[in-house]
Design a protein around this motif. Structure first.
Motif, PDB file in Angstrom:
ATOM      1  N   PHE B  65      17.900 -23.776  79.136  1.00  0.00           N
ATOM      2  CA  PHE B  65      18.727 -22.616  78.776  1.00  0.00           C
ATOM      3  C   PHE B  65      19.761 -22.958  77.696  1.00  0.00           C
ATOM      4  O   PHE B  65      20.626 -22.140  77.385  1.00  0.00           O
ATOM      5  N   ALA B  66      19.694 -24.162  77.126  1.00  0.00           N
ATOM      6  CA  ALA B  66      20.632 -24.533  76.065  1.00  0.00           C
ATOM      7  C   ALA B  66      20.426 -23.613  74.860  1.00  0.00           C
ATOM      8  O   ALA B  66      19.318 -23.141  74.619  1.00  0.00           O
ATOM      9  N   PRO B  67      21.506 -23.358  74.092  1.00  0.00           N
ATOM     10  CA  PRO B  67      21.414 -22.421  72.962  1.00  0.00           C
ATOM     11  C   PRO B  67      20.263 -22.716  72.000  1.00  0.00           C
ATOM     12  O   PRO B  67      19.597 -21.801  71.515  1.00  0.00           O
ATOM     13  N   ILE B  68      19.979 -23.992  71.729  1.00  0.00           N
ATOM     14  CA  ILE B  68      18.946 -24.342  70.747  1.00  0.00           C
ATOM     15  C   ILE B  68      17.545 -23.929  71.214  1.00  0.00           C
ATOM     16  O   ILE B  68      16.624 -23.783  70.407  1.00  0.00           O
ATOM     17  N   MET B  69      17.373 -23.697  72.528  1.00  0.00           N
ATOM     18  CA  MET B  69      16.016 -23.505  73.046  1.00  0.00           C
ATOM     19  C   MET B  69      15.360 -22.211  72.575  1.00  0.00           C
ATOM     20  O   MET B  69      14.133 -22.118  72.511  1.00  0.00           O
ATOM     21  N   ASP B  70      16.154 -21.197  72.219  1.00  0.00           N
ATOM     22  CA  ASP B  70      15.530 -19.981  71.674  1.00  0.00           C
ATOM     23  C   ASP B  70      14.835 -20.291  70.347  1.00  0.00           C
ATOM     24  O   ASP B  70      13.735 -19.798  70.084  1.00  0.00           O
ATOM     25  N   ALA B  71      15.477 -21.121  69.530  1.00  0.00           N
ATOM     26  CA  ALA B  71      14.878 -21.503  68.245  1.00  0.00           C
ATOM     27  C   ALA B  71      13.638 -22.371  68.470  1.00  0.00           C
ATOM     28  O   ALA B  71      12.641 -22.250  67.751  1.00  0.00           O
ATOM     29  N   VAL B  72      13.696 -23.254  69.481  1.00  0.00           N
ATOM     30  CA  VAL B  72      12.539 -24.112  69.786  1.00  0.00           C
ATOM     31  C   VAL B  72      11.363 -23.240  70.245  1.00  0.00           C
ATOM     32  O   VAL B  72      10.224 -23.408  69.803  1.00  0.00           O
ATOM     33  N   ARG B  73      11.661 -22.268  71.110  1.00  0.00           N
ATOM     34  CA  ARG B  73      10.616 -21.375  71.610  1.00  0.00           C
ATOM     35  C   ARG B  73       9.990 -20.577  70.460  1.00  0.00           C
ATOM     36  O   ARG B  73       8.769 -20.461  70.350  1.00  0.00           O
ATOM     37  N   SER B  74      10.831 -20.071  69.593  1.00  0.00           N
ATOM     38  CA  SER B  74      10.341 -19.285  68.465  1.00  0.00           C
ATOM     39  C   SER B  74       9.460 -20.146  67.546  1.00  0.00           C
ATOM     40  O   SER B  74       8.392 -19.722  67.098  1.00  0.00           O
ATOM     41  N   HIS B  75       9.903 -21.368  67.286  1.00  0.00           N
ATOM     42  CA  HIS B  75       9.130 -22.303  66.460  1.00  0.00           C
ATOM     43  C   HIS B  75       7.750 -22.533  67.090  1.00  0.00           C
ATOM     44  O   HIS B  75       6.722 -22.478  66.408  1.00  0.00           O
ATOM     45  N   ALA B  76       7.746 -22.758  68.406  1.00  0.00           N
ATOM     46  CA  ALA B  76       6.473 -22.993  69.122  1.00  0.00           C
ATOM     47  C   ALA B  76       5.571 -21.772  69.046  1.00  0.00           C
ATOM     48  O   ALA B  76       4.366 -21.884  68.802  1.00  0.00           O
ATOM     49  N   GLU B  77       6.155 -20.602  69.241  1.00  0.00           N
ATOM     50  CA  GLU B  77       5.351 -19.378  69.264  1.00  0.00           C
ATOM     51  C   GLU B  77       4.786 -19.026  67.891  1.00  0.00           C
ATOM     52  O   GLU B  77       3.813 -18.288  67.791  1.00  0.00           O
ATOM     53  N   HIS B  78       5.396 -19.579  66.842  1.00  0.00           N
ATOM     54  CA  HIS B  78       4.874 -19.351  65.499  1.00  0.00           C
ATOM     55  C   HIS B  78       3.965 -20.496  65.050  1.00  0.00           C
ATOM     56  O   HIS B  78       3.679 -20.635  63.862  1.00  0.00           O
ATOM     57  N   GLY B  79       3.539 -21.315  65.998  1.00  0.00           N
ATOM     58  CA  GLY B  79       2.583 -22.370  65.673  1.00  0.00           C
ATOM     59  C   GLY B  79       3.212 -23.659  65.191  1.00  0.00           C
ATOM     60  O   GLY B  79       2.505 -24.594  64.806  1.00  0.00           O
ATOM     61  N   GLY B  80       4.554 -23.743  65.236  1.00  0.00           N
ATOM     62  CA  GLY B  80       5.247 -24.954  64.783  1.00  0.00           C
ATOM     63  C   GLY B  80       5.067 -26.106  65.761  1.00  0.00           C
ATOM     64  O   GLY B  80       4.770 -25.912  66.941  1.00  0.00           O
ATOM     65  N   ALA B  81       5.243 -27.311  65.249  1.00  0.00           N
ATOM     66  CA  ALA B  81       5.056 -28.512  66.059  1.00  0.00           C
ATOM     67  C   ALA B  81       6.255 -28.745  66.976  1.00  0.00           C
ATOM     68  O   ALA B  81       7.392 -28.808  66.515  1.00  0.00           O
ATOM     69  N   VAL B  82       5.982 -28.850  68.274  1.00  0.00           N
ATOM     70  CA  VAL B  82       7.023 -29.156  69.263  1.00  0.00           C
ATOM     71  C   VAL B  82       6.494 -30.243  70.193  1.00  0.00           C
ATOM     72  O   VAL B  82       5.423 -30.096  70.779  1.00  0.00           O
ATOM     73  N   ILE B  83       7.243 -31.334  70.303  1.00  0.00           N
ATOM     74  CA  ILE B  83       6.846 -32.444  71.168  1.00  0.00           C
ATOM     75  C   ILE B  83       7.958 -32.700  72.179  1.00  0.00           C
ATOM     76  O   ILE B  83       9.135 -32.712  71.825  1.00  0.00           O
ATOM     77  N   GLY B  84       7.579 -32.895  73.427  1.00  0.00           N
ATOM     78  CA  GLY B  84       8.531 -33.289  74.461  1.00  0.00           C
ATOM     79  C   GLY B  84       8.129 -34.627  75.024  1.00  0.00           C
ATOM     80  O   GLY B  84       6.995 -34.803  75.490  1.00  0.00           O
ATOM     81  N   ILE B  85       9.051 -35.586  74.930  1.00  0.00           N
ATOM     82  CA  ILE B  85       8.781 -36.930  75.447  1.00  0.00           C
ATOM     83  C   ILE B  85       9.594 -37.128  76.715  1.00  0.00           C
ATOM     84  O   ILE B  85      10.820 -37.005  76.690  1.00  0.00           O
TER      85      ILE B  85
END
Lengths: 82, 234
Positions: B65-85
């Motif tokens: 729920f951190a503020p940055i997560m909306d941008a991360v979600r949007s990036h992912a939904e638009h096909g952008g690369a997201v990695i979680g380690i």
């Protein structure tokens, strides 16, 4: 009104609960024979300003679904009282 | 040069080596605070390992729920690369960007040791430079890495070839191959499109021959290749 909320979050039945197993083993080691099916969960208590107990329970349900419990691994029980 | 944003939550502790691994792979790395609300044009995002919010409530449950997560979600939904380690994988599962959840290790203990994992899928943003079926040895360090999902989800992950990394037994290894009791020996998964990937092992901790092995290096060269390719196409 101020509502007292008690939420109990438990690991879903059927999922391995290593904490529960460890506690059960410790109870047995202490000589409490017969303790079985031990599960370890969480209790979350807080107060909530709400119009009514019904409204409070609805709000707490949403809190559980969004944050307090993970629907993949946990079940929750809500108790509200005035 | 492609730029990767590494998000630092309160309690993250692998951001420095993750950024080093990106730079070593020829990329630019930028550290982004969890209170930011934009990726500032970064081409990819990595949620690093650590103990965001002290693992309170559940690992990753509050960071999602951190503020940055909306941008991360949007990036992912638009096909952008997201990695979680590691903790980043836990955050992605809690955020429902990946299915399933990560529970307490079956042995109850924090496990910090090398594991052998097999590359099960090359068609992702970060494994294309490995051979399918290649087995590499990289470290894990986690207390809550036991991947669980309901039976239908597990079946779908297997049928759709979305298990990216799997713990495997290697002759001569001196510890159980599955360090945490994960279902189907799953160490990492991806979403249907392959642009969101999460895994428990730490390739960024073994990405330089100075440390005796650079088995994790190609996760980052794969990512950079993908991001540069995507930039050229756009």
């Amino acid at each position: 009104m101020t509502v007292h909320v008690h939420v109990r979050v438990m690991p879903r039945p059927g999922l391995l609960d290593p904490q529960g197993q460890a506690v059960e083993h410790a109870l047995t080691s202490l000589g409490f024979a017969g303790a079985a099916a031990v599960r370890v969960g969480k209790a979350i208590d807080f107060t909530l300003e709400a119009e009514s107990l019904v409204a409070a329970e609805a709000m707490v349900r949403e809190m559980c679904e969004r944050l307090l419990a993970n629907p993949v691994t946990e079940d929750f029980v809500i108790e509200v009282s005035s | 040069m492609a730029c990767v944003a590494v998000i630092r939550f309160p309690g993250s502790n692998c951001e420095t080596e993750t950024m080093s691994a990106i730079v070593r792979a020829g990329g630019e790395a930028t550290l982004l605070d969890y209170r930011e609300t934009s990726l500032h044009g970064a081409d990819g995002v990595i949620l690093p390992g650590g103990f965001s919010y002290g693992d309170y409530l559940r690992s990753g449950a509050i960071a999602r729920f951190a503020p940055i997560m909306d941008a991360v979600r949007s990036h992912a939904e638009h096909g952008g690369a997201v990695i979680g380690i590691c903790n980043g994988f836990q955050v992605l599962c809690e955020a429902h960007l990946l299915p399933g959840a990560l529970m307490r290790n079956d042995g109850q203990r924090f496990v910090s040791r090398p594991v052998d994992v097999r590359i099960e899928r090359r068609q992702t943003i970060c494994t294309s430079e490995y051979a399918e079926g290649e087995v590499i040895r990289i470290p894990v360090a986690h207390g809550e890495g036991r991947f669980v999902a309901d039976r239908e989800t597990l079946a779908a992950l297997e049928a759709e070839h979305r298990v990216v990394l799997r713990y495997v037994a290697v002759a001569g290894a001196d510890a159980p191959h599955n360090p945490n009791g994960s279902a189907n020996d799953i160490a990492g998964i991806c979403n249907a499109a392959g642009n969101v990937v999460g895994f428990m092992p730490h390739p960024e901790r073994l990405a330089d021959q100075t440390l005796g092995s650079d088995a994790g290096h190609r996760f980052f060269t794969s990512l950079m290749g993908r991001l540069v390719g995507a930039g050229a196409a756009a």
